[in-house]
Design a protein around this motif. Structure first.
Motif, PDB file in Angstrom:
ATOM      1  N   VAL B 216     -10.309  16.419 -44.905  1.00  0.00           N
ATOM      2  CA  VAL B 216     -11.372  17.067 -44.044  1.00  0.00           C
ATOM      3  C   VAL B 216     -12.089  15.834 -43.448  1.00  0.00           C
ATOM      4  CG1 VAL B 216     -13.327  18.000 -44.880  1.00  0.00           C
ATOM      5  CG2 VAL B 216     -12.031  18.236 -46.567  1.00  0.00           C
ATOM      6  N   SER B 219     -17.692  16.429 -41.293  1.00  0.00           N
ATOM      7  CA  SER B 219     -18.611  16.930 -40.077  1.00  0.00           C
ATOM      8  C   SER B 219     -19.949  17.596 -40.518  1.00  0.00           C
ATOM      9  CB  SER B 219     -17.927  17.197 -39.526  1.00  0.00           C
ATOM     10  OG  SER B 219     -17.227  19.837 -39.818  1.00  0.00           O
ATOM     11  N   SER B 222     -19.293  19.885 -44.041  1.00  0.00           N
ATOM     12  CA  SER B 222     -17.744  19.971 -44.793  1.00  0.00           C
ATOM     13  C   SER B 222     -18.417  18.931 -46.053  1.00  0.00           C
ATOM     14  CB  SER B 222     -17.173  18.538 -44.568  1.00  0.00           C
ATOM     15  OG  SER B 222     -17.665  17.938 -44.075  1.00  0.00           O
ATOM     16  N   ARG B 225     -16.719  22.016 -48.732  1.00  0.00           N
ATOM     17  CA  ARG B 225     -15.353  22.244 -48.666  1.00  0.00           C
ATOM     18  C   ARG B 225     -15.116  20.897 -49.467  1.00  0.00           C
ATOM     19  NH1 ARG B 225     -11.186  23.642 -47.864  1.00  0.00           N
ATOM     20  NH2 ARG B 225      -8.969  22.660 -47.124  1.00  0.00           N
TER      21      ARG B 225
END
Lengths: 336, 521, 334
Positions: B216, B219, B222, B225
């Motif tokens: 990944v 940012s 994130s 995620r």
């Protein structure tokens, strides 16, 4: 929430169960008695091959008669080792019991003599236990120091008692060396209750659990509310009393008592416990294996005598076997 | 995953089995020069095994590892070091019984460079003739890091580097790490703290069940995620409130508190702490590292005796001489360090049943049936995975922590003292532990919870007390206990003052090119 | 020699301040030196004509056990323990006595060198087994104590053989001043030549490191297994020195181990070596050996039953260790 649990479980757990390829490992790890008994049977078979006809009822009785005091001394080591300790004072303490009993028996009678011996040994055990449990002296050092103290005091006592001489009472001789029905050593009368108590006690008593707990992780045991010093004091008192019983049986077996009667059994007692699968770092082991370990050592001694091997070879072989057996245990239990 | 020629480290398909247990199935990790790369995964995902493979602690069964395009196979940390990979472990690799200088000599580390980095990391005045065993853990971790930086490794691996560090040192460490960006060297950063990942890392590799499941670009935003990848098919909103805390049962005004601490003090660490803990509540304790919280929990759990003050349990003054006294008074303790709490070679059953037999009166025969019932119930309550139950050491970290809690749940809890119970365990298990603490409280137990993760306060507590310099400096209701407020309180700062964290995160934020998540700027 | 041996490595005396730090870190050794002086004075008080001959006798009698203590100290510092020290001494003693009997000086020297190599090899085997099997040191060396004792018995069943005259001469009598026994000089020279340079080397640091923290040592790039084997080899070497001292002082080979192993453990504990590893030196144990010998001598002078002095030795051992752990507990509490 249940979904969460399911996910966490699959992420957390080892990915697959232990497979059959390591079945033998599991046997040694979880059922160490099976390979030990096999080893014992093999040794007996070799003995029979070396001297056909030797293995009979009387042989079994004399073997057990010799193995029983060793197994009791090895019980001391097993219990101490479960807590991560060791009791090197068993030789001196057992000899003290034998010698006190034999010298006192001349004037006081057998019962009083045995009582005196047991009390003196229990006292030595209390001192060991308090030093190790309360003052945190390393068990190796403490019990080593204790054996020096006991040996020294007994030597002085010996000089004082030189007039009275020693006497191993008849009942003790009967118990230590007698054989009934041609194949039952009388010392089983003492040993069977002790063995049952220890084997079951280690599994099914609160105290047994605590011995394992203290040996595995004394900090965890304390944080869970265990007063570790109580466990250790009880342990070393028990060890001293067991040593006393062994010493008295040996006096009965050999019909003699000296201040260093049992000294040469100290290292074999550690060896029997190690062979039996008890870890010297604590937290793992049991007494059933130790009993088989004592039998293995005794049969091995007989075998070497039959083969007319010098004492020296016996020692070399003893050492080699202990290393080999301990290495095998470490291999199967030391993963992760 | 394609392998680019310009990669500094390129590990693909790394596998490792322990007997039949698969620790790494197929792990990949590609690190570019000059990046700070996060390695993430839930407990048991294989992070630590991968670290050990890369640093020579463990030999892989399969896979290839290239460093600057050349094959790399280290059999020891020394070889890994010669190959350009150096790791800073959670337990400092410093020899306790010799002094710092000898430690440097032993590892052939340049002394001047190490001194330079020590100064950069906030320890300019360290005496190198100090014996390692006399130094605090945080200092040792900094020395370890400085020593690693001094030999300028190609790849620096930091395993939970900021755990056990006070905030000011954390800030120095993050700054120094951020400065490695853009050089031709890289840093692999392993942490459970998403905030730090977001603050200093460029990319993150996520492991799950021994496999790399994603890389990944870090940012803003994130984190979700990353968490999703760590958890697999379970996508969850991380900061979900475990239970509706506000609706917790109101307690009668005249209730006697379970615990009343009155001016407790201990040595130089704990000066004057007074608070009440009531039935049915979870009281959070917030403090920076080493503010006296360790001593407070030691006193409450009976491990240490207070230097002064008074402790009342159910309104009666008590004096604990041993943990057993505290347990008898109903105060049970869950330590952060599972190695302190568990009998690693014994079974789950024996571990849970341990407190049943500690009393002298319980040394006799065990009631096997009764014990089994209690233990099974506790296992079910905590959803402990019992597939490896014969030896606790074979359980995952999360399951081990559940066992330490189950031990007390099995006997019926009245007051539970939890010291950072979720340290180093995965999010799923954390969530279960918060839920359990809430459930215990709603059943009438009292819970005192110290946590190093401020987010947990709002997730699990009714209110929080803040300790600073051995004193309680604030009491905060859960409604107001957002991270920024707690952190300010933990520093004993008034709202208008600028926090050191803000300065650091601002600096880091510029480097990382995204807004800080540490606090309001 | 006296300045360095007990020192924590790395803590060189650079200035008055570091000397103070050195003293703080070596309280135990300094205390032992004080104790030694006190006992020497006490001996002189009890037996006013105790003098140079007494000192010489003392030096010869402690030589084997002093080497055993050095041997034990090295392995314990590196985190192990060797319960086969006594057996290795017996093995070295009988080997040297059998090979040396009625041989010339040249062969005698070769035998001494050979026996020392044998000791190092035997020790390395102990260490190799500990490393290879991962069985606790105490178990392996206990087992190997049977093996080496048995081997010694195979070589020589009863005390016998002989020692080269020069070997006996090298430890008896004084050198220069009658107050300077040769045995003490031999001890000092061997320790200074073998142990001191080693301890100052990276290898010596590694010995302390492995004993102090195995994991940290491994992660610091130390070859832990190799270091342990070297420690055991050194223990074997010094045990062989002890065995040679037995042969030299008795004139014959002694095949039965005696209580040297346990005495060596007692001496290192009294000498300030931590059984947990990583702490201590070899000066402390040597002084402890001398103090214990003086206690025995004083008790004999006082007419105390020599048997009782065994008991008193045990009490001293226990008492000192208890005192040490009490001090440690205090420190933790403070």
């Amino acid at each position: 929430m249940t979904r969460t649990a399911g996910t966490a479980r699959s992420a957390d757990a080892p990915r697959s169960p232990l497979l059959s390829g390591s079945a033998w490992r599991r046997i040694i790890r979880d059922r160490p008695l099976i390979p030990l008994v096999i080893l014992l049977v093999v040794l007996v078979a070799v003995l029979e091959l070396a001297k056909p006809g030797i293995v009979n009822g009387n042989w079994a009785a004399t073997t057990m008669r010799t193995a029983i005091p060793l197994a009791i001394l090895a019980a001391c080591q097993t219990l101490a080792m479960l807590t991560g300790g060791i009791d090197l004072s068993v030789g001196a303490v057992a000899s003290m019991a034998a010698f006190l009993m034999a010298t006192q028996a001349t004037g006081q009678g057998a019962v009083v003599a045995i009582a005196i011996a047991l009390v003196a040994c229990a006292f030595a055990g209390v001192v060991n236990g308090v030093a190790i449990g309360v003052f945190k002296v390393h068990p190796l050092i403490m019990t080593l120091g204790m054996s020096l103290v006991v040996l020294g005091l007994m030597s002085v006592y010996q000089l004082a008692m030189v007039q009275s001489g020693t006497l191993v009472p008849d009942p003790i001789q009967w118990l230590g060396s007698g054989i009934s029905f041609g194949f039952v050593p009388n010392s089983l009368v003492v040993f069977v209750p002790i063995a049952i108590l220890i084997v079951i006690g280690l599994r099914r008593s609160g105290y047994g659990r605590l011995l394992f707990a203290v040996g595995d992780n004394p900090i965890a045991a304390r944080l869970s509310g265990t007063r570790v010093w109580q466990v250790l004091v009880a342990l070393y008192v028990m060890s001293a009393i067991l040593a006393a019983i062994a010493g008295i049986l040996i006096a009965g077996l050999l019909n003699t008592a000296t201040v260093s009667l049992v000294e040469q059994s100290v290292l074999p007692s550690v060896a029997a416990a190690v062979i039996g699968g008890t870890s010297i770092i604590g937290g793992r082991g049991g007494y059933a294996g130790t009993i088989v370990g004592a039998l293995i050592l005794t049969v091995l001694t007989t075998l070497l005598t039959v083969l007319e091997m010098p004492e020296a070879v016996r020692q070399v072989l003893f050492g080699a076997i202990i290393v080999a057996v301990a290495a095998a245990y470490t291999r199967v239990t030391g993963e992760s | 995953m394609h392998s680019a020629p310009d990669l500094l480290l390129d590990a693909t398909g790394v596998a490792k089995h322990y007997g039949a247990v698969v620790a790494l199935r197929s792990a990949s990790l590609a690190v570019r020069p000059g990046e700070v790369h996060a390695l993430m995964g839930a407990n048991g995902a294989g992070k630590s095994t991968l670290v050990k493979v890369l640093t020579g602690g463990v030999r892989p069964d399969g896979g290839t590892i290239l460093v600057r395009g050349k094959p790399f196979a280290a059999r020891s940390p020394a070889e890994a070091r010669r190959g350009g990979i150096v790791s800073v472990y959670q337990e400092p690799a410093l020899i306790p019984d010799i002094d710092v200088r000898s430690n440097l000599r032993l590892t052939q580390s340049p002394i001047e460079a190490t001194r330079h980095w020590l100064a950069e990391l906030g320890l300019p005045d360290l005496d190198l003739t100090d014996l390692v065993r006399d130094l605090p853990l945080a200092t040792l971790r900094i020395i370890d890091l400085a020593r690693a930086l001094a030999i300028e490794p190609d790849i620096l691996m930091l395993d939970e580097m900021t755990a056990a560090l006070p905030a000011n040192l954390t800030e120095h460490v993050l700054e120094v790490i951020a400065r490695q960006k853009g050089t031709d060297r890289s840093v692999i950063f392993i942490s459970h703290r998403l905030i730090e990942i977001a603050a200093v890392c460029d990319r993150a590799t996520v492991l799950r069940e021994g496999q790399t499941v994603g890389v990944v670009d870090v940012s803003h935003g994130s984190e979700n995620r990353i968490v999703a990848l760590m958890l697999g098919d379970m996508v969850r909103d991380l900061p979900a409130r475990v239970a509706d805390v506000a609706s917790a049962s109101p307690r009668p005004a005249d209730a006697v508190p379970r615990i009343s601490a009155r001016s407790l003090s201990a040595g130089t660490k704990l000066a004057d702490v007074s608070f009440d803990l009531h039935q049915g509540e979870v009281l959070g304790v917030v403090a920076l590292e080493g503010q006296g919280q360790d001593e407070l929990f030691d006193i409450l759990s009976g491990s240490e005796r207070p230097g002064g003050g008074e402790l009342l349990v159910d309104g009666t003054a008590v004096s604990f001489r041993h943990p057993a006294d505290a347990i008898r008074a109903g105060l049970v303790y869950v330590p952060a360090d599972r190695a302190e709490a568990l009998l690693m070679q014994r079974s789950v059953r024996e571990n849970i049943a341990l407190p049943f037999t500690t009393r002298f009166g319980a040394w006799g025969p065990i009631d096997v049936g009764g014990e089994r019932r209690k233990v099974d119930k506790a296992i079910a309550t905590l959803q402990i995975d019992t597939r490896a139950a014969a030896e606790v050491r074979r359980l995952s970290g999360g399951n081990q922590q559940k066992v330490t809690i189950a031990r007390w749940v099995a006997g019926g809890v009245r007051t539970m003292l939890c010291f950072d119970p979720t340290r180093g365990i995965d999010i799923g298990t954390k969530q279960q532990i918060y839920q359990l603490l809430r459930d215990l409280a709603s059943e009438g137990a009292a819970v005192l919870l110290y946590t190093s993760e401020l987010k947990e306060i709002q997730l699990a507590c009714d209110r929080a007390i803040v300790i600073f310099g051995g004193r309680i400096v604030a009491e905060i209701d859960v409604a107001d206990a957002d991270e920024a407020t707690l952190l300010r309180a933990a520093y004993d700062l008034r709202p208008e003052e600028l926090m050191p964290e803000d300065v650091a995160s601002a600096a880091v934020a510029v480097e990382a090119d995204h807004p800080s998540l540490v606090g309001p700027t | 020699m006296s300045a360095g041996i007990g020192m924590v490595p790395g803590a060189r005396a650079r200035s008055g301040d570091t000397a103070g730090a050195w003293a703080r870190r070596n309280v135990w050794t300094l205390g032992l030196i004080g104790l030694l002086l006190a006992f020497l004075a006490l001996t002189k008080v009890i037996q006013p004509n105790y003098g140079a001959p007494g000192i010489q006798g003392l030096a010869i009698s402690i030589l084997p056990i002093a080497f055993a203590a050095v041997a034990q100290a090295i392995v314990v510092i590196s985190g192990g323990i060797d319960l086969s020290v006594g057996s290795m001494m017996a093995l070295a003693s009988v080997t040297s006595a059998v090979l040396m009997k009625d041989q010339g000086d040249v062969i005698g020297v070769a035998v001494v060198v050979g026996v020392l190599l044998l000791g190092a090899t035997v020790g390395a085997i102990n260490g190799g087994l500990v490393v290879a099997t991962k069985v606790p040191d105490i178990v392996v060396t206990l087992a190997m104590s049977f093996v080496w004792a048995g081997t010694a018995l195979l070589i020589l069943n009863t005390p016998g053989g002989g020692a080269a005259p020069w070997l006996m001469a090298i430890i008896s009598g004084p050198l220069g001043s009658p107050w300077l026994p040769k045995a003490l000089i031999v001890l000092a020279v061997v320790v200074a030549v073998v142990w001191l340079p080693l301890r100052r080397s990276t290898m010596g640091l590694a010995l302390y490191a492995v004993g102090s923290s195995r994991l940290a040592a491994f992660r610091s790039g130390i070859a832990v297994g190799r270091t342990k084997i070297i420690a055991y080899a050194l223990t074997g070497f010094f045990s062989a020195m002890g065995g040679l001292a037995l042969t030299a002082s008795g004139g014959v080979g002694a095949p039965v181990p005696g209580s040297y192993t346990l005495q060596s453990v007692a001496a290192i504990v009294l000498g300030g070596v931590s059984l947990a590893g990583g702490r201590g030196g070899v000066l402390g144990p040597i002084i402890a050996v001398i103090v214990l010998a003086l206690v025995r001598i004083d008790l004999t002078f006082l007419g105390v039953d020599p048997n009782l002095s065994t008991a008193i030795q045990g009490v001293i051992l226990i008492g000192v260790v208890m005192f040490g752990s009490l001090v440690a507990m205090r420190k933790v509490r403070a």
